[in-house]
Design a protein around this motif. Structure first.
Motif, mmCIF file in Angstrom:
data_model
loop_
_atom_site.group_PDB
_atom_site.id
_atom_site.type_symbol
_atom_site.label_atom_id
_atom_site.label_comp_id
_atom_site.label_asym_id
_atom_site.label_seq_id
_atom_site.Cartn_x
_atom_site.Cartn_y
_atom_site.Cartn_z
ATOM 1 N N ARG A 67 -93.222 10.234 -10.228
ATOM 2 C CA ARG A 67 -92.766 8.872 -10.528
ATOM 3 C C ARG A 67 -92.781 8.744 -12.050
ATOM 4 N NH1 ARG A 67 -91.856 4.289 -6.812
ATOM 5 N NH2 ARG A 67 -90.485 3.206 -8.267
ATOM 6 N N TRP A 68 -91.644 9.053 -12.695
ATOM 7 C CA TRP A 68 -91.629 9.255 -14.143
ATOM 8 C C TRP A 68 -91.891 7.984 -14.942
ATOM 9 C CZ3 TRP A 68 -92.414 13.769 -16.158
ATOM 10 C CH2 TRP A 68 -92.095 14.907 -15.422
ATOM 11 N N LYS A 108 -80.207 -4.149 -8.969
ATOM 12 C CA LYS A 108 -80.704 -4.598 -10.270
ATOM 13 C C LYS A 108 -80.793 -3.405 -11.209
ATOM 14 C CE LYS A 108 -85.123 -5.859 -10.962
ATOM 15 N NZ LYS A 108 -86.270 -6.733 -10.712
ATOM 16 N N PHE A 109 -80.066 -3.484 -12.323
ATOM 17 C CA PHE A 109 -80.158 -2.437 -13.340
ATOM 18 C C PHE A 109 -81.157 -2.887 -14.409
ATOM 19 C CE2 PHE A 109 -79.217 -0.872 -17.530
ATOM 20 C CZ PHE A 109 -79.263 0.498 -17.314
ATOM 21 N N PRO A 110 -82.284 -2.184 -14.544
ATOM 22 C CA PRO A 110 -83.268 -2.587 -15.543
ATOM 23 C C PRO A 110 -83.067 -1.841 -16.866
ATOM 24 C CG PRO A 110 -84.237 -0.973 -14.035
ATOM 25 C CD PRO A 110 -82.768 -1.057 -13.706
ATOM 26 N N GLN A 113 -86.667 0.061 -18.319
ATOM 27 C CA GLN A 113 -87.055 1.378 -17.810
ATOM 28 C C GLN A 113 -86.119 2.477 -18.308
ATOM 29 O OE1 GLN A 113 -87.445 -1.435 -16.318
ATOM 30 N NE2 GLN A 113 -88.534 -1.316 -14.366
ATOM 31 N N HIS A 114 -84.879 2.126 -18.657
ATOM 32 C CA HIS A 114 -83.953 3.146 -19.174
ATOM 33 C C HIS A 114 -84.151 3.380 -20.662
ATOM 34 C CE1 HIS A 114 -81.934 2.328 -15.313
ATOM 35 N NE2 HIS A 114 -81.550 3.590 -15.414
ATOM 36 N N CYS A 123 -75.407 5.418 -23.030
ATOM 37 C CA CYS A 123 -74.654 4.682 -22.000
ATOM 38 C C CYS A 123 -73.527 3.813 -22.538
ATOM 39 C CB CYS A 123 -75.590 3.799 -21.192
ATOM 40 S SG CYS A 123 -76.710 4.726 -20.133
ATOM 41 N N LEU A 137 -68.294 -0.717 -10.807
ATOM 42 C CA LEU A 137 -69.277 0.185 -10.213
ATOM 43 C C LEU A 137 -68.983 0.344 -8.728
ATOM 44 C CD1 LEU A 137 -72.358 -1.239 -12.076
ATOM 45 C CD2 LEU A 137 -71.144 0.883 -12.566
ATOM 46 N N GLN A 147 -70.892 7.404 -12.985
ATOM 47 C CA GLN A 147 -71.623 6.147 -13.213
ATOM 48 C C GLN A 147 -73.141 6.399 -13.124
ATOM 49 O OE1 GLN A 147 -69.678 3.542 -10.364
ATOM 50 N NE2 GLN A 147 -67.842 3.402 -11.609
ATOM 51 N N CYS A 148 -73.852 5.614 -12.286
ATOM 52 C CA CYS A 148 -75.309 5.835 -12.156
ATOM 53 C C CYS A 148 -75.587 7.266 -11.701
ATOM 54 C CB CYS A 148 -75.941 4.870 -11.159
ATOM 55 S SG CYS A 148 -75.352 3.174 -11.228
ATOM 56 N N CYS A 151 -76.815 10.552 -13.730
ATOM 57 C CA CYS A 151 -78.230 10.895 -13.921
ATOM 58 C C CYS A 151 -79.008 10.870 -12.612
ATOM 59 C CB CYS A 151 -78.878 9.921 -14.893
ATOM 60 S SG CYS A 151 -78.085 9.926 -16.507
ATOM 61 N N ALA A 156 -82.662 12.011 -12.796
ATOM 62 C CA ALA A 156 -83.501 10.858 -12.447
ATOM 63 C C ALA A 156 -83.576 10.752 -10.925
ATOM 64 C CB ALA A 156 -82.922 9.600 -13.065
ATOM 65 N N PHE A 157 -84.399 9.817 -10.422
ATOM 66 C CA PHE A 157 -84.686 9.796 -8.980
ATOM 67 C C PHE A 157 -83.385 9.848 -8.162
ATOM 68 C CE2 PHE A 157 -84.496 5.165 -9.831
ATOM 69 C CZ PHE A 157 -83.616 4.773 -8.833
ATOM 70 N N ARG A 164 -84.568 1.520 -4.372
ATOM 71 C CA ARG A 164 -85.019 1.457 -5.756
ATOM 72 C C ARG A 164 -83.904 0.840 -6.626
ATOM 73 N NH1 ARG A 164 -88.431 6.714 -7.368
ATOM 74 N NH2 ARG A 164 -89.297 6.512 -5.270
ATOM 75 N N CYS A 165 -82.644 1.016 -6.235
ATOM 76 C CA CYS A 165 -81.530 0.337 -6.919
ATOM 77 C C CYS A 165 -81.163 -0.959 -6.200
ATOM 78 C CB CYS A 165 -80.302 1.233 -6.969
ATOM 79 S SG CYS A 165 -80.489 2.632 -8.081
HETATM 80 C C1 HEC Z 1 -78.029 8.366 -18.686
HETATM 81 C C2 HEC Z 1 -78.820 8.528 -17.477
HETATM 82 C C3 HEC Z 1 -78.935 7.351 -16.498
HETATM 83 C C4 HEC Z 1 -77.932 6.547 -16.002
HETATM 84 C C5 HEC Z 1 -76.436 6.621 -16.284
HETATM 85 C C6 HEC Z 1 -78.570 5.611 -15.093
HETATM 86 N N1 HEC Z 1 -79.921 5.866 -15.038
HETATM 87 FE FE1 HEC Z 1 -81.322 4.829 -13.962
HETATM 88 N N2 HEC Z 1 -82.804 5.965 -14.762
HETATM 89 C C7 HEC Z 1 -82.616 7.050 -15.599
HETATM 90 C C8 HEC Z 1 -83.916 7.639 -15.945
HETATM 91 C C9 HEC Z 1 -84.120 8.864 -16.812
HETATM 92 C C10 HEC Z 1 -84.882 6.852 -15.290
HETATM 93 C C11 HEC Z 1 -86.387 7.074 -15.305
HETATM 94 C C12 HEC Z 1 -86.779 8.282 -14.484
HETATM 95 C C13 HEC Z 1 -86.787 8.032 -12.996
HETATM 96 O O1 HEC Z 1 -87.197 6.934 -12.554
HETATM 97 O O2 HEC Z 1 -86.429 8.952 -12.242
HETATM 98 C C14 HEC Z 1 -84.151 5.796 -14.569
HETATM 99 C C15 HEC Z 1 -84.770 4.806 -13.824
HETATM 100 C C16 HEC Z 1 -84.088 3.833 -13.093
HETATM 101 C C17 HEC Z 1 -84.722 2.756 -12.361
HETATM 102 C C18 HEC Z 1 -86.200 2.395 -12.394
HETATM 103 C C19 HEC Z 1 -87.116 3.220 -11.620
HETATM 104 C C20 HEC Z 1 -88.549 2.737 -11.760
HETATM 105 O O3 HEC Z 1 -89.401 3.471 -11.299
HETATM 106 O O4 HEC Z 1 -88.816 1.646 -12.297
HETATM 107 C C21 HEC Z 1 -83.720 2.069 -11.715
HETATM 108 C C22 HEC Z 1 -83.870 0.874 -10.803
HETATM 109 C C23 HEC Z 1 -82.453 2.691 -12.077
HETATM 110 N N3 HEC Z 1 -82.715 3.753 -12.908
HETATM 111 C C24 HEC Z 1 -81.201 2.262 -11.669
HETATM 112 C C25 HEC Z 1 -79.991 2.680 -12.231
HETATM 113 C C26 HEC Z 1 -78.677 2.102 -11.913
HETATM 114 C C27 HEC Z 1 -78.434 0.990 -10.915
HETATM 115 C C28 HEC Z 1 -77.763 2.760 -12.691
HETATM 116 C C29 HEC Z 1 -76.264 2.536 -12.788
HETATM 117 C C30 HEC Z 1 -75.813 1.149 -13.065
HETATM 118 C C31 HEC Z 1 -78.495 3.748 -13.487
HETATM 119 N N4 HEC Z 1 -79.827 3.667 -13.176
HETATM 120 C C32 HEC Z 1 -77.907 4.617 -14.394
HETATM 121 C C33 HEC Z 1 -81.419 7.526 -16.072
HETATM 122 C C34 HEC Z 1 -80.177 6.924 -15.872
#
Ligand code: HEC
Ligand code: HEC
Ligand code: HEC
Length: 180
Positions: A67-68, A108-110, A113-114, A123, A137, A147-148, A151, A156-157, A164-165
């Motif tokens: 859980r990074w 929810k896109f946070p 955390q990114h 991004c 999207l 898109q999401c 990664c 990422a997860f 989680r999304c």
């Molecule tokens: C450029 C890479 C990248 C993109 C694009 C990306 N993410 Fe992430 N995201 C990550 C990383 C790295 C983490 C932290 C590591 C993990 O939780 O695996 C993360 C974590 C998250 C978390 C939080 C997890 C937690 O434990 O709190 C959520 C929710 C999430 N992403 C949703 C999204 C959504 C929805 C999108 C598209 C709109 C998106 N991400 C696009 C790289 C990305």
């Protein structure tokens, strides 16, 4: 999405879920068995094994089993912020609801955390235009690794962690919006 698209997505999700079951029971592979390192190379002994490195970190049930975000926030890891000395970490504490009122809970896109890991320029302006609602999207594109999905499922997860999304019940958004 037409019926063809929907059938395709049902298939893709079924495939994802079955591979997730397989993945979640697999432990961290030793380096000599990961299919990436040459098992005959004596230099392998100098490298730390994934299990030694990852076992002490907060455990996840999917992906690479860490859980990074929790690992970072609890101080279990403290990654270097930069290669270039002038690089600054810029954390943005802003959530954006990027999908609502579908068959699934809203997404929810946070930002926080990114931006703990990533720079804005990772991004914006590509792959995402810097404006809420401006990006079309789409789950099928995400499953295709766009898109999401650039990664999530790669570094990422994984996409099997739907909730989680899709973390916000549509009901709470309807309540905030008031009666129709
Ligand atoms: C450029 C890479 C990248 C993109 C694009 C990306 N993410 Fe992430 N995201 C990550 C990383 C790295 C983490 C932290 C590591 C993990 O939780 O695996 C993360 C974590 C998250 C978390 C939080 C997890 C937690 O434990 O709190 C959520 C929710 C999430 N992403 C949703 C999204 C959504 C929805 C999108 C598209 C709109 C998106 N991400 C696009 C790289 C990305
Ligand atoms: C990395 C984040 C992420 C993960 C994980 C994820 N989704 Fe999505 N999903 C999205 C985004 C962003 C959209 C927005 C597109 C839209 O508005 O339709 C979406 C849209 C959808 C839609 C269409 C909109 C709706 O609610 O009807 C469905 C269905 C869907 N996802 C199902 C799933 C299922 C099932 C899983 C788990 C197997 C999953 N998603 C995992 C980000 C994610
Ligand atoms: C992992 C990818 C990612 C990173 C990193 C990221 N953003 Fe975003 N950003 C998004 C997504 C996704 C949206 C929502 C786009 C949409 O709704 O179509 C967004 C939206 C925005 C918006 C529009 C908000 C609004 O209300 O219209 C701004 C401004 C923004 N980001 C600024 C930043 C800044 C500043 C940083 C760095 C501190 C940053 N973003 C880092 C993915 C990211």
């Amino acid at each position: 999405m037409g019926p063809r698209g929907r059938r395709w997505m049902a298939w893709a999700l079924a495939m994802l879920c079955s591979s997730a079951l397989a993945a979640s029971t697999a432990p961290w592979l030793p380096l000599e068995k990961d299919g990436l390192h040459d098992p005959r190379n004596p230099g392998l002994r100098e490298l730390q094994q994934p299990a030694d490195a990852l076992r002490p970190l907060p455990r996840d049930t999917a992906g690479n089993l860490v859980r990074w975000v929790q690992a970072l926030e609890s101080g279990a890891i403290n990654p270097r912020t930069n290669i270039l000395p002038e690089t600054k970490v810029r954390v943005l504490d802003q959530d954006i609801i990027v999908s609502k009122f579908g068959s699934m809970p809203a997404v929810k896109f946070p930002h926080r955390q990114h931006t703990l890991w990533l720079d804005c320029s990772n991004c914006h302006p590509s792959p995402f235009i810097e404006k809420a609602g401006a990006n079309k999207l789409n789950m099928q594109a995400i499953l295709n690794g766009e898109q999401c999905g650039l990664c999530h499922g790669a570094v990422a997860f994984p996409l099997t962690e739907c909730n989680r999304c899709h973390s916000v019940p549509n009901e709470t958004l309807r309540r905030q919006a008031g009666p129709p």
